[in-house]
Enzyme design. Structure first.
Site: not given
Length: 639
Positions: A191, A193
């Site tokens: 992921t 960020f």
């Protein structure tokens, strides 16, 4: 000495960074905590992304990290939606860095729980989406909670056989046993960020922009043209297209999406007022270098003649007979189309016909009839010129000169209309590509006329059911390449009256800046193109569907039908809104959030006030009624 000063300054900066309060959404052990600690600073968890952004806005933290994209499921809408809401509400942010965090979603349980006993798994909705297939294969139901580490806490304090989908670190923190090390549907999961700070004290280093528009063509090819990553959101009735764009500067986005109602809000600029981006100037490099006028990166062109206005959000409907047959005929039809809300009158005085013995038009005498009908009904007139020697006498009286499909590459004629001092409507040739169409527009603009309207009227294909094939895809492909308004001609594309309305609505919904439609009050006796002309009653039906504004000359029965159609649409929209509001309420209950949100209610009231300027009492009453209906539907006790 200088080197020592630089080292001292860097040490001071590093010390300053270690004192930063960096917020994330979740509990200790969440992947957000890993991202928050990536650049130093003190991680601080928050229960929701809204609370996280509020803390950044109110100065409780120096930086916030939000997950924006996952390798398995793409955009993390749970974070991007509230971020969009805060930005649209005026919160000025800067994207200062990106952090990629490897993700291994463990299936964790209370010690001694066999995998066969696990029937439910708790986690954040974004994490559950990343392991949809694996959990389904094991027959495990997904249960939403506010955070992956929070899921580990829930399972640890609940004496059951439920599992948590979380990081190994969160599992170990809560005394859970990991049954499966990674239940992600895809290997190499991760992921990204984004690190955000308030724009007034931070310099952005990441190109991140929010784009919203009511036009579905606004995002066409943006990823290809800019090399950016598009992170789509669900959108709304007002703005069906809402996306975050990572890796493209705001000025380039604005230039490549020159359609109506486009708003680009940049988190990639240090300026405190980056939310309002000024489009590039005329001198900026064009999209197609060989077409510097037609593809210049500039604000959308608006072509305006009296009440007629098209481009940059203004939408036009040009209507009238294929041929001007008599003074009485064109006057009758002009009255009909004007009463339905048309913004310009069309009519042919010279007619290009495949058969040399067919009706060729009444010539300049018919121009006087057309102009008189337009003036009597407050409509500018659009008519076609076919030869260079026709340009001057027609330009002396007509408001807009039309170049037909057969003459799109008649370059002498294009130069002549470009010097005539009148706006030009340029139809696409039946066998022409989008590039050739824009090239023809360049001829007109290079000759001196910047007020040009492009018209998609259908291209020749192998299909015989229609006269031509309306190329909506070609129209959309042209949109990011040019600042010029683009309209559609469903009449010539269809060749059949029964198909005109459907094609017109398709082009309108796809984002055409306008339409040009043939209307005749006695098609059986029309001297040309009888099969494709709408009778006035059918044109009125189309005008209602397009939300045009009728006037008092329209018969009372038709005006009532107009209102009835609007009332029906309002009822349908209210029902849809209640249905979606119920889904939102159910989602909030699952995550333990309050269903009623005063801040959200205030935003809804602002939306209605914007739609009804100067009518605050009415706007508030409508919102009150909607809230009352929503409460009744969801059985919410006001107390």
């Amino acid at each position: 000495m200088v080197l020592r000063e630089l080292e001292d300054r860097q040490d001071a900066e590093r010390a300053k960074d270690t004192d930063l309060k960096v917020g994330y959404q979740g509990e200790l052990g969440a992947y957000g905590e890993v991202a928050a600690a990536a650049n130093g600073g003190i991680p601080q968890g928050f229960a929701s992304f809204e609370k996280l952004l509020e803390a950044l806005r109110d100065g409780e933290i120096d930086e916030a990290v939000l997950p924006i994209e996952n390798a398995v499921v793409g955009a993390i809408t749970e974070a991007l939606e509230p971020l969009a809401d805060f930005v649209c509400a005026g919160m000025e942010l800067a994207a200062v860095s990106l952090t990629s965090v490897p993700v291994r979603l463990s299936l964790a349980v209370l010690p001694g729980t066999p995998i066969a006993a696990v029937k439910r798994a708790w986690s954040h909705p974004a994490a559950l989406r990343q392991c949809t297939h694996r959990l389904a294969q094991m027959g495990i139901e997904r249960v939403v909670c506010y955070d992956t580490a929070g899921a580990a806490q829930i399972v640890a304090h609940d004496a059951s056989t439920d599992a948590a989908v979380c990081s190994r670190r969160a599992a170990e923190r809560n005394g859970l046993e990991v049954l499966i090390d990674d239940v992600s549907d895809k290997e190499q999961n991760g992921t990204r960020f984004v690190h955000l700070r308030m724009a007034d004290h931070a310099r952005a280093q990441v190109s991140l922009a929010f784009l919203r528009t009511s036009n579905m063509s606004a995002t066409g090819r943006l990823d290809v043209l800019t090399g950016a990553t598009l992170l789509p959101l669900a959108g709304s009735t007002e703005h069906p297209v809402r996306i975050w764009v990572l890796g493209a500067d705001a000025a380039r986005l604005q230039a490549l999406a020159p359609v109506r109602d486009v708003q680009v809000i940049s988190l990639g600029q240090p300026a405190a007022h980056a939310a309002k981006v000024t489009p590039p100037k005329q001198g900026t490099e064009p999209v197609v270098k060989s077409l510097p006028h037609a593809t210049a990166r500039k604000a959308p062109t608006v072509v305006e003649v009296g009440p007629f206005r098209v481009g940059a959000g203004a939408r036009a409907v040009i209507a009238g007979p294929c041929s001007v047959e008599s003074a009485e005929q064109v006057m009758r039809i002009a009255r009909e189309v004007a009463s339905c809300g048309a913004t310009a009158l069309r009519g042919g005085i010279f007619k290009p016909r495949t058969n040399p013995y067919a009706f060729q038009g009444h010539g300049l005498e018919a121009l006087d009839w057309l102009v008189a009908a337009g003036k009597a009904n407050g409509l500018p007139v659009v008519t076609e010129v076919m030869a260079v020697d026709q340009v001057k006498p027609v330009a002396e009286k007509a408001d807009v000169l039309q170049i037909g499909a057969r003459n799109m590459q008649n370059f002498d004629l294009l130069r002549a209309v470009g010097r005539a001092g009148r706006p030009v409507l340029l139809k696409r040739g039946a066998g022409s590509t989008v590039d050739e169409w824009l090239g023809a527009a360049e001829y007109v603009m290079a000759a001196g006329e910047p007020r040009l309207i492009l018209c998609e009227r259908g291209i020749r294909t192998f299909e015989t059911a229609t006269r031509n094939t309306l190329d909506v895809g070609g129209m959309l492909a042209a949109r990011p390449l040019t600042h010029l308004p683009i309209i559609a001609d469903p009449s010539h594309a269809a060749g059949r009256a029964d198909l005109v309305e459907g094609l017109a609505r398709a082009a309108w919904s796809a984002g055409a800046d306008g339409l040009i439609v043939e209307v005749h009050d006695d098609p059986a006796r029309a001297l040309s193109d009888a099969e494709q002309a709408l009778v006035p009653a059918r044109f009125a039906e189309l005008a209602r569907n397009l939300a045009l504004h009728p006037d008092a000359r329209l018969p009372l029965a038709q005006l009532r039908a107009w209102v009835d159609a609007i009332d029906h649409d309002l009822g349908v929209l209210v029902q849809r809104r209640l249905e979606v509001a119920k889904v939102i309420g159910d989602s909030k209950r699952q995550t333990g959030r309050a269903v009623l949100d005063p801040r959200r209610e205030a935003a809804v009231r602002r939306t209605y006030l914007e739609a009804l300027p100067g009518s605050k009492v009415l706007a508030d009453k409508l919102v009150d009624l909607l809230l009352e209906a929503a409460k009744a539907q969801q059985s919410i006790d006001e107390d």
